[in-house]
Motif scaffolding. Structure first.
Motif, PDB file in Angstrom:
ATOM      1  N   PRO A 150      42.523  46.008   8.113  1.00 51.39           N
ATOM      2  CA  PRO A 150      42.230  44.848   7.261  1.00 51.39           C
ATOM      3  C   PRO A 150      40.777  44.819   6.807  1.00 51.39           C
ATOM      4  CG  PRO A 150      42.265  44.175   9.551  1.00 51.39           C
ATOM      5  CD  PRO A 150      42.691  45.624   9.528  1.00 51.39           C
ATOM      6  N   SER A 151      40.563  44.426   5.564  1.00 48.42           N
ATOM      7  CA  SER A 151      39.204  44.269   5.048  1.00 48.42           C
ATOM      8  C   SER A 151      38.550  43.012   5.614  1.00 48.42           C
ATOM      9  CB  SER A 151      39.227  44.201   3.522  1.00 48.42           C
ATOM     10  OG  SER A 151      40.098  43.173   3.079  1.00 48.42           O
ATOM     11  N   ALA A 152      39.362  42.060   6.066  1.00 48.41           N
ATOM     12  CA  ALA A 152      38.844  40.816   6.648  1.00 48.41           C
ATOM     13  C   ALA A 152      39.702  40.444   7.846  1.00 48.41           C
ATOM     14  CB  ALA A 152      38.846  39.698   5.610  1.00 48.41           C
ATOM     15  N   ARG A 153      39.074  40.266   8.997  1.00 46.04           N
ATOM     16  CA  ARG A 153      39.828  39.892  10.195  1.00 46.04           C
ATOM     17  C   ARG A 153      40.560  38.568   9.992  1.00 46.04           C
ATOM     18  NH1 ARG A 153      38.090  42.326  15.148  1.00 46.04           N
ATOM     19  NH2 ARG A 153      37.575  44.486  14.630  1.00 46.04           N
ATOM     20  N   SER A 154      39.960  37.657   9.222  1.00 47.36           N
ATOM     21  CA  SER A 154      40.571  36.342   9.031  1.00 47.36           C
ATOM     22  C   SER A 154      41.948  36.457   8.387  1.00 47.36           C
ATOM     23  CB  SER A 154      39.667  35.452   8.175  1.00 47.36           C
ATOM     24  OG  SER A 154      39.424  36.049   6.907  1.00 47.36           O
ATOM     25  N   GLY A 155      42.081  37.402   7.453  1.00 47.78           N
ATOM     26  CA  GLY A 155      43.382  37.597   6.812  1.00 47.78           C
ATOM     27  C   GLY A 155      44.424  38.088   7.786  1.00 47.78           C
ATOM     28  N   LEU A 156      44.039  39.015   8.660  1.00 53.00           N
ATOM     29  CA  LEU A 156      44.977  39.516   9.673  1.00 53.00           C
ATOM     30  C   LEU A 156      45.303  38.415  10.676  1.00 53.00           C
ATOM     31  CD1 LEU A 156      46.515  42.031  10.695  1.00 53.00           C
ATOM     32  CD2 LEU A 156      44.553  42.476  12.188  1.00 53.00           C
ATOM     33  N   HIS A 157      44.308  37.626  11.046  1.00 54.63           N
ATOM     34  CA  HIS A 157      44.547  36.536  12.002  1.00 54.63           C
ATOM     35  C   HIS A 157      45.537  35.521  11.444  1.00 54.63           C
ATOM     36  CE1 HIS A 157      40.462  37.305  14.207  1.00 54.63           C
ATOM     37  NE2 HIS A 157      41.362  38.251  14.429  1.00 54.63           N
ATOM     38  N   ALA A 158      45.452  35.257  10.166  1.00 53.68           N
ATOM     39  CA  ALA A 158      46.401  34.317   9.553  1.00 53.68           C
ATOM     40  C   ALA A 158      47.818  34.872   9.627  1.00 53.68           C
ATOM     41  CB  ALA A 158      46.003  34.050   8.102  1.00 53.68           C
ATOM     42  N   ARG A 159      47.957  36.148   9.380  1.00 49.98           N
ATOM     43  CA  ARG A 159      49.279  36.788   9.485  1.00 49.98           C
ATOM     44  C   ARG A 159      49.803  36.725  10.919  1.00 49.98           C
ATOM     45  NH1 ARG A 159      49.467  42.541   6.282  1.00 49.98           N
ATOM     46  NH2 ARG A 159      49.076  41.792   4.139  1.00 49.98           N
ATOM     47  N   ILE A 160      48.912  36.981  11.866  1.00 49.29           N
ATOM     48  CA  ILE A 160      49.311  36.955  13.279  1.00 49.29           C
ATOM     49  C   ILE A 160      49.825  35.575  13.660  1.00 49.29           C
ATOM     50  CG2 ILE A 160      48.353  36.984  15.627  1.00 49.29           C
ATOM     51  CD1 ILE A 160      46.620  39.378  14.704  1.00 49.29           C
ATOM     52  N   ALA A 161      49.120  34.537  13.228  1.00 53.46           N
ATOM     53  CA  ALA A 161      49.536  33.172  13.556  1.00 53.46           C
ATOM     54  C   ALA A 161      50.909  32.863  12.987  1.00 53.46           C
ATOM     55  CB  ALA A 161      48.500  32.178  13.033  1.00 53.46           C
ATOM     56  N   GLU A 162      51.127  33.228  11.726  1.00 51.72           N
ATOM     57  CA  GLU A 162      52.421  32.967  11.102  1.00 51.72           C
ATOM     58  C   GLU A 162      53.523  33.772  11.774  1.00 51.72           C
ATOM     59  OE1 GLU A 162      53.320  30.708   8.826  1.00 51.72           O
ATOM     60  OE2 GLU A 162      51.277  29.979   9.148  1.00 51.72           O
ATOM     61  N   ARG A 163      53.197  34.990  12.149  1.00 52.91           N
ATOM     62  CA  ARG A 163      54.196  35.842  12.779  1.00 52.91           C
ATOM     63  C   ARG A 163      54.615  35.299  14.143  1.00 52.91           C
ATOM     64  NH1 ARG A 163      53.521  42.378  13.416  1.00 52.91           N
ATOM     65  NH2 ARG A 163      55.376  42.782  14.660  1.00 52.91           N
ATOM     66  N   PHE A 164      53.650  34.837  14.938  1.00 52.97           N
ATOM     67  CA  PHE A 164      54.015  34.330  16.254  1.00 52.97           C
ATOM     68  C   PHE A 164      54.773  33.003  16.144  1.00 52.97           C
ATOM     69  CE2 PHE A 164      53.429  32.574  20.534  1.00 52.97           C
ATOM     70  CZ  PHE A 164      53.885  33.659  21.270  1.00 52.97           C
ATOM     71  N   LYS A 165      54.373  32.170  15.190  1.00 50.64           N
ATOM     72  CA  LYS A 165      55.125  30.933  14.954  1.00 50.64           C
ATOM     73  C   LYS A 165      56.575  31.244  14.632  1.00 50.64           C
ATOM     74  CE  LYS A 165      51.206  28.251  13.166  1.00 50.64           C
ATOM     75  NZ  LYS A 165      50.606  27.653  11.947  1.00 50.64           N
ATOM     76  N   LYS A 166      56.790  32.247  13.794  1.00 49.65           N
ATOM     77  CA  LYS A 166      58.158  32.607  13.414  1.00 49.65           C
ATOM     78  C   LYS A 166      58.932  33.145  14.605  1.00 49.65           C
ATOM     79  CE  LYS A 166      60.900  34.894   9.863  1.00 49.65           C
ATOM     80  NZ  LYS A 166      61.970  35.261  10.786  1.00 49.65           N
ATOM     81  N   MET A 167      58.274  33.905  15.468  1.00 46.08           N
ATOM     82  CA  MET A 167      58.950  34.399  16.676  1.00 46.08           C
ATOM     83  C   MET A 167      59.455  33.231  17.523  1.00 46.08           C
ATOM     84  SD  MET A 167      56.627  37.611  17.968  1.00 46.08           S
ATOM     85  CE  MET A 167      56.577  39.168  17.049  1.00 46.08           C
TER      86      MET A 167
END
Length: 315
Positions: free
Chosen positions: A200-217
């Motif tokens: 990722p070019s920005a950690r914040s973008g990956l962190h946002a994806r991680i949060a959404e992914r875990f919520k969906k799990m």
């Protein structure tokens, strides 16, 4: 190596979009996917591992998924043996191996070989677990600090799996971990690796994806899945399968140690830590393997970019 058939390597941190890129490659190239993921080997662990669903697996053959029960263990050595065999078989069929996943130790073992470390000692491991139950992992981390300060400095006081293995090695060999790891035995690859790392070019973008992914799990039933696993198998929280990010936090929730909000927060935090470790591995890969191409996993055309590099690099 230039005369060898190509194998496509697609490492990246969790939530970087590896599956989408792999399936896009399968639309253009005759690939078979080899999973490079230490959690996907477990049967019935689907939600928490983000295991490919049936429609995704139908796009092209997938290998090294659903191999063992959650009560069993897998290793980098087993992965390397299987990956070598599969790469040879896939190329013999006139197809291209596509190695996809985020277990960076497996990539390193495949490329650089494995240390001649002792096999797991069941009795010693049981004794370490018994002591951890009584004294706690921080106490064993303190013991490791006395026996192998360099190894202990790299580990968190609650990193049970790694503390256990480091103690096992130093108590068995009498050598610190770095010295025991020093002797490696590389095995020539049967293919020429073409590697694209998703970073990722920005950690914040990956962190946002991680949060959404875990919520969906959680929405998809991660805790229900773990509850069913605990009823079906004789599981304990210290088993490698249950130390996986997500399952470890869900176990604490089912045992009443944390509430739903804490489960969400701790699961996201643990996944972010996992991604941080994976990115550290990827930086090392870039330094060690000059052919690695990095692509920003957050760019909107990432799938097309990966596909172009892979198609060009396969020769």
């Amino acid at each position: 190596m230039s005369t060898l058939p190509p194998a496509l390597f697609l490492p990246g941190p969790t939530a970087s979009g590896k599956t989408a890129c792999a399936l896009a490659l399968a639309q253009k190239l005759p690939v078979e996917i080899i999973s490079v993921d230490s959690a996907l080997v477990y049967r019935d662990m689907d939600i928490g591992t983000a295991k490919p669903i049936a429609t995704e697996c139908a796009v092209c053959p997938h290998h090294l998924i659903d191999l063992i029960d959650p009560t069993e263990s897998y290793s980098a050595a087993k992965f390397c043996d299987a990956a070598h065999r599969l790469m040879t078989e896939i190329t013999a069929r006139g197809r291209i191996p596509l190695l996809v996943g985020g277990t960076m130790l497996y990539y390193k073992a495949l490329r650089e070989g494995l240390s001649d470390l002792p096999q797991a000692d069941a009795e010693l491991r049981a004794e370490i677990d018994r002591r951890a139950t009584i004294e706690g992992w921080p106490a064993l981390h303190a013991e490791l600090s006395r026996l192998d300060p360099a190894a202990a400095a790299r580990l968190a006081p609650h990193d049970a799996q790694r503390i256990q293995r480091a103690l096992e090695i130093v108590l068995t060999t009498g050598k610190p971990l770095l010295e025991a790891h020093a002797q490696r035995f590389p095995r020539p690859l049967p293919c020429r690796p073409v590697t694209v790392a998703l970073v990722p070019s920005a950690r914040s973008g990956l962190h946002a994806r991680i949060a959404e992914r875990f919520k969906k799990m959680l929405e998809d039933g991660l805790t229900d899945e773990l509850d069913a696993l605990r009823q079906r198998y004789r599981l304990t929280p210290d088993m490698p399968s249950m130390r996986a990010v997500g399952y470890r936090q869900a176990w604490a929730y089912l045992d009443g140690e944390i509430d739903g909000e804490q489960l969400l927060e701790s699961g996201i935090a643990a996944t972010r830590q996992l991604a941080k470790r994976q990115l550290t591995w990827l930086r090392q890969f870039r330094e060690r393997w000059p052919e690695v191409v990095e692509i920003d996993c957050l760019r909107p055309d990432v799938v097309d970019a990966v596909r172009e590099v892979m198609i060009a690099g396969r020769g």
